[in-house]
Scaffold this motif. Structure first.
Motif, mmCIF file in Angstrom:
data_model
loop_
_atom_site.group_PDB
_atom_site.id
_atom_site.type_symbol
_atom_site.label_atom_id
_atom_site.label_comp_id
_atom_site.label_asym_id
_atom_site.label_seq_id
_atom_site.Cartn_x
_atom_site.Cartn_y
_atom_site.Cartn_z
ATOM 1 N N UNK A 329 0.822 -1.215 0.000
ATOM 2 C CA UNK A 329 0.000 0.000 0.000
ATOM 3 C C UNK A 329 0.858 1.269 0.000
ATOM 4 N N UNK A 330 2.115 1.127 0.380
ATOM 5 C CA UNK A 330 2.964 2.305 0.613
ATOM 6 C C UNK A 330 4.093 2.416 -0.412
ATOM 7 N N UNK A 331 4.582 1.270 -0.844
ATOM 8 C CA UNK A 331 5.718 1.260 -1.779
ATOM 9 C C UNK A 331 7.018 1.581 -1.069
ATOM 10 N N UNK A 332 8.051 1.870 -1.849
ATOM 11 C CA UNK A 332 9.339 2.203 -1.258
ATOM 12 C C UNK A 332 9.909 1.057 -0.443
ATOM 13 N N UNK A 333 10.613 1.420 0.624
ATOM 14 C CA UNK A 333 11.312 0.424 1.439
ATOM 15 C C UNK A 333 10.819 0.482 2.879
ATOM 16 N N UNK A 334 10.987 -0.629 3.548
ATOM 17 C CA UNK A 334 10.700 -0.651 4.989
ATOM 18 C C UNK A 334 11.717 -1.574 5.655
ATOM 19 N N UNK A 335 12.419 -1.022 6.626
ATOM 20 C CA UNK A 335 13.349 -1.856 7.391
ATOM 21 C C UNK A 335 12.748 -2.063 8.774
ATOM 22 N N UNK A 336 12.321 -3.277 9.022
ATOM 23 C CA UNK A 336 11.774 -3.578 10.350
ATOM 24 C C UNK A 336 12.929 -4.028 11.229
ATOM 25 N N UNK A 337 13.107 -3.301 12.309
ATOM 26 C CA UNK A 337 14.289 -3.526 13.162
ATOM 27 C C UNK A 337 13.815 -3.829 14.589
ATOM 28 N N UNK A 338 13.135 -4.964 14.695
ATOM 29 C CA UNK A 338 12.592 -5.391 15.983
ATOM 30 C C UNK A 338 13.730 -5.798 16.919
ATOM 31 N N UNK A 339 13.322 -6.254 18.117
ATOM 32 C CA UNK A 339 14.308 -6.598 19.152
ATOM 33 C C UNK A 339 15.418 -7.541 18.672
ATOM 34 N N UNK A 340 15.047 -8.504 17.832
ATOM 35 C CA UNK A 340 16.033 -9.525 17.463
ATOM 36 C C UNK A 340 17.056 -9.032 16.432
ATOM 37 N N UNK A 341 16.793 -7.877 15.813
ATOM 38 C CA UNK A 341 17.747 -7.354 14.813
ATOM 39 C C UNK A 341 18.961 -6.767 15.554
ATOM 40 N N UNK A 342 20.140 -7.338 15.339
ATOM 41 C CA UNK A 342 21.310 -6.806 16.044
ATOM 42 C C UNK A 342 21.761 -5.471 15.441
#
Ligand SMILES: Cc1ncc(COP(=O)(O)O)c(C=O)c1O
Length: 361
Positions: A329-342
């Motif tokens: 719906x938004x396009x572009x990029x999304x970096x999801x950086x939840x707790x487990x992402x170092x």
């Protein structure tokens, strides 16, 4: 092993040490010669797992004793209808702050069971998405409950303040930011979260509900979604998703071993600052959310030249940085950086982004 940094919005990456432990225990759990998936939820070994997971979550979030913790099925969307059904006896009207896609869907679902009023919506301010603060709207004292989503996963919009009401229970969909920062549970009547970002496998929902909000359900509420039924049965009215519950327990243990919510909050802030600093460094990348509403869990950005999107994604994947495509719906990029992402994952992404900009800017 193929090592990648997985920026998926959900189901999202889980801590590698948790996955390794689950793998090690998979076939012969606790020396029983079976996996945790193959034992009765009513037996002592699983009951111990269930109780420990709850008590660790209580420790992590400092959950007061007048709140029940339920481990239910149906994920986040399951709660979109469970909340209005369970709070029906508090009144005929719910109120909602619509800050993005998820809180909008929650309204549509609530409308099936009661009148659902929208008090305010995310709007554009100086070209950026901004959530109106509470001096722009009010919560009606007679509302059955007030619902909002403090972290909108799709657009990457965060509400960093807690709405105030005079006695109306605040219900928060914390699917994409639970356990990512310190919150005061007593500010809320109900907190719920789908598991697949900061907790564990999808399908599970964790519901933290204040005692006085249990037992107010419509008569036609299905028993498996009735907070009273599930609370009376320690979330085992029906057979619970035992493997998901077990894995959630491992994630809670991991978080406790790593300093709990306070420590992860510091790290999450650092990761988000690093990423937004890279986005803001030039016009090559753009974030469309007002500074005060930028999500620390889901950083969205667009390339100024959208014709480069496919190349960006392809080269990122080649560099081991996967699932960066923005929501459809938004396009572009999304970096999801939840707790487990170092932190190293975000550092790797930032250095890739700088490099890509140098080559294509
Ligand atoms: C904020 C939020 N709420 C609700 C949901 C829906 O959860 P589920 O797919 O488990 O129903 C999601 C899913 O990603 C979400 O991000």
């Amino acid at each position: 092993m193929n090592k990648v940094f997985n920026f998926s919005a959900g189901p999202a990456m889980l801590p590698p040490s948790v996955m390794a432990k689950a793998q090690k225990e998979l076939i012969n759990w606790q020396g029983l010669g079976t996996s945790v998936m193959e034992v009765s939820h009513r037996g002592k070994p699983f009951i111990a797992v269930a109780e420990k997971a709850e008590s660790d979550l209580r420790k992590l979030m400092d959950i007061p004793s007048n709140y029940k913790v339920l481990f239910l099925q149906g994920g986040g969307r399951g709660q979109f209808f469970s909340v209005p059904m369970n709070l029906a006896q508090r009144g005929k009207v719910s109120q909602h702050l619509v800050s993005g896609q998820w809180s909008q869907i929650a309204v549509a679902e609530a409308e099936k069971y009661m009148q659902a009023d929208v008090v305010a919506k995310t709007q554009e301010r100086e070209g950026k998405l901004w959530v109106p603060t509470q001096d722009h709207w009010e919560i009606d004292d007679n509302a059955a409950y007030f619902h909002y989503c403090p972290n909108e996963t799709v657009d990457g919009i965060e509400i960093d303040w807690v709405p105030k009401s005079k006695g109306v229970p605040i219900v928060a969909d914390m699917s994409s930011n639970i356990l990512s920062k310190t919150i005061k549970v007593s500010d809320y009547g109900i907190i719920y979260a789908s598991a697949q970002k900061n907790i564990g496998p999808s399908g599970l929902a964790v519901v933290i509900v204040r005692d006085d909000l249990i037992g107010l359900a419509r008569k036609d509420t299905p028993s498996v979604f009735d907070y009273q039924q599930q609370s009376n049965n320690d979330s085992m009215y029906n057979t619970p998703p035992t493997f998901s519950w077990y894995l959630a327990g491992l994630v809670f243990e991991w978080l406790l071993e790593n300093g709990g919510v306070n420590a992860i909050e510091v790290l999450n802030r650092k990761k988000a600052e690093l990423l937004y600093a890279c986005i803001d460094a030039s016009d090559f990348y753009q974030n469309k959310v007002a500074d005060e509403n930028r999500s620390k869990m889901n950083a969205t950005f667009h390339l100024a030249d959208a014709a480069l999107d496919a190349k960006f994604l392809e080269q990122a994947e080649h560099a081991g940085l996967v699932a960066l495509k923005g929501h459809r719906f938004v396009g572009g990029m999304r970096a999801s950086i939840y707790n487990a992402m170092p932190l190293e994952g975000v550092q790797a992404l930032v250095s890739f982004m700088q490099d890509f900009e140098q080559k294509h800017g």
